[in-house]
Write a protein that holds these residues in place. Structure first.
Motif, PDB file in Angstrom:
ATOM      1  N   HIS A 159       7.835   4.214   5.843  1.00 55.11           N
ATOM      2  CA  HIS A 159       7.321   3.402   4.743  1.00 55.11           C
ATOM      3  C   HIS A 159       6.150   2.589   5.295  1.00 55.11           C
ATOM      4  N   CYS A 202       4.858  -0.632  -1.101  1.00 56.61           N
ATOM      5  CA  CYS A 202       4.993   0.373  -0.047  1.00 56.61           C
ATOM      6  C   CYS A 202       3.720   1.215  -0.070  1.00 56.61           C
ATOM      7  N   MET A 224       8.688   0.941  -5.246  1.00 57.72           N
ATOM      8  CA  MET A 224       9.224   0.270  -4.056  1.00 57.72           C
ATOM      9  C   MET A 224       8.369  -0.965  -3.780  1.00 57.72           C
ATOM     10  N   GLN A 228       3.058   3.904   1.863  1.00 55.03           N
ATOM     11  CA  GLN A 228       3.227   5.242   2.443  1.00 55.03           C
ATOM     12  C   GLN A 228       4.111   6.042   1.501  1.00 55.03           C
ATOM     13  N   HIS A 230       8.749   6.027  -4.788  1.00 54.40           N
ATOM     14  CA  HIS A 230       7.797   5.273  -3.946  1.00 54.40           C
ATOM     15  C   HIS A 230       7.022   4.223  -4.753  1.00 54.40           C
ATOM     16  N   CYS A 269       6.782   7.843   0.075  1.00 52.11           N
ATOM     17  CA  CYS A 269       8.061   7.940   0.788  1.00 52.11           C
ATOM     18  C   CYS A 269       9.152   8.593  -0.042  1.00 52.11           C
TER      19      CYS A 269
HETATM   20 CU   LIG Z   1       8.412   3.411   0.827  1.00 56.85          CU
END
Ligand SMILES: [Cu+2]
Length: 250
Positions: free
Chosen positions: A178, A213, A224, A215, A221, A217
């Protein structure tokens, strides 16, 4: 929180935000100047060397040092940016972590798809944690047998920090990679499974800021996210005192 974002960069809310922005503005400003210069030169060449009846085409050998002057100027600017801006800023911001005794220290564990924050409490010592103990009541997996963890506090998708001192985050991940992204602080750091990576920042404004976040993921995502609450030191102490220590039943 929406007021923190506009057409330009988000508001600057950490001590090094200005220094990061200087780099962003310098690179964009130089690129813009180069774009304008090249565009003007390109149009000049189109007009100057347009096809005209009775005028033969002109041709020079390329690869001479003279023809490389514009490239060498750009290269020189880039080397100066690296030597006089990027390396010193990286060393001050990324390679130097403030001493723990003078900082507010927390652990953040990323997972699909939430951020768990672990505060050491009044004794400034993190209690032992164990992934096998993680459940809805104990998101950090704190071990009740460890006295150091008795006053620890855990929050999910909320990071509470005080103004006036640096916060050092030990960042890790339970599952995939992440990335902790706090735009107003100009902080972005990958969270890697199996590693505890220190990342620090010192807020300069109280208020609520956003964690995302950064990245990709997994399926959720995009949701997040979490909030950072920057309190005055007195408010922060009050907030901390009002939390239930996580290893006590409540
Ligand atoms: Cu993430």
């Amino acid at each position: 929180m929406n007021g923190n974002y506009g057409w330009g960069l988000p508001i600057q809310a950490s001590t090094f935000a200005k220094e990061i922005d200087l780099g962003i503005y310098a690179i964009h400003g130089i690129m813009f100047a180069i774009f304008i210069l090249w565009s003007v030169f390109f149009v000049y060449l189109l007009v100057r060397y347009r096809a005209r009846p009775g005028v033969p085409s002109e041709h020079w050998e390329t690869g001479t040092l003279q023809s490389m002057i514009p490239d060498l100027i750009v290269l020189g600017i880039e080397i100066c940016l690296i030597l006089f801006y990027a390396l010193p800023a990286w060393s001050r911001i990324k390679m130097t972590v403030p001493p723990e005794g003078k900082s507010n220290v927390v652990e953040i564990v990323a997972e699909q798809f939430a951020w768990t924050v672990h505060y050491p409490g009044a004794d400034a010592k993190f209690g032992r944690s164990n992934a096998a103990l993680v459940d809805a009541q104990n998101p950090a997996g704190l071990d009740a047998a460890d006295d150091a963890g008795k006053d620890d506090v855990v929050t999910v998708n909320e990071l509470h920090i005080p103004l006036g001192k640096p916060t050092v985050v030990y960042l890790s991940s339970k599952d995939v990679i992440h990335s902790l992204f706090i735009p107003e602080f100009r902080v972005k750091q990958d969270a890697m499974p199996g590693m505890k990576i220190p990342v620090w920042f010192e807020p300069t404004l109280t208020g609520k800021f956003e964690i995302g976040c950064a990245q990709l993921c997994g399926i959720a995502h995009s949701i997040m996210r979490a909030d950072v609450f920057v309190h005055t030191p007195e408010e922060y102490e009050k907030w901390l005192a009002a939390q239930h220590p996580q290893t006590q039943p409540y």
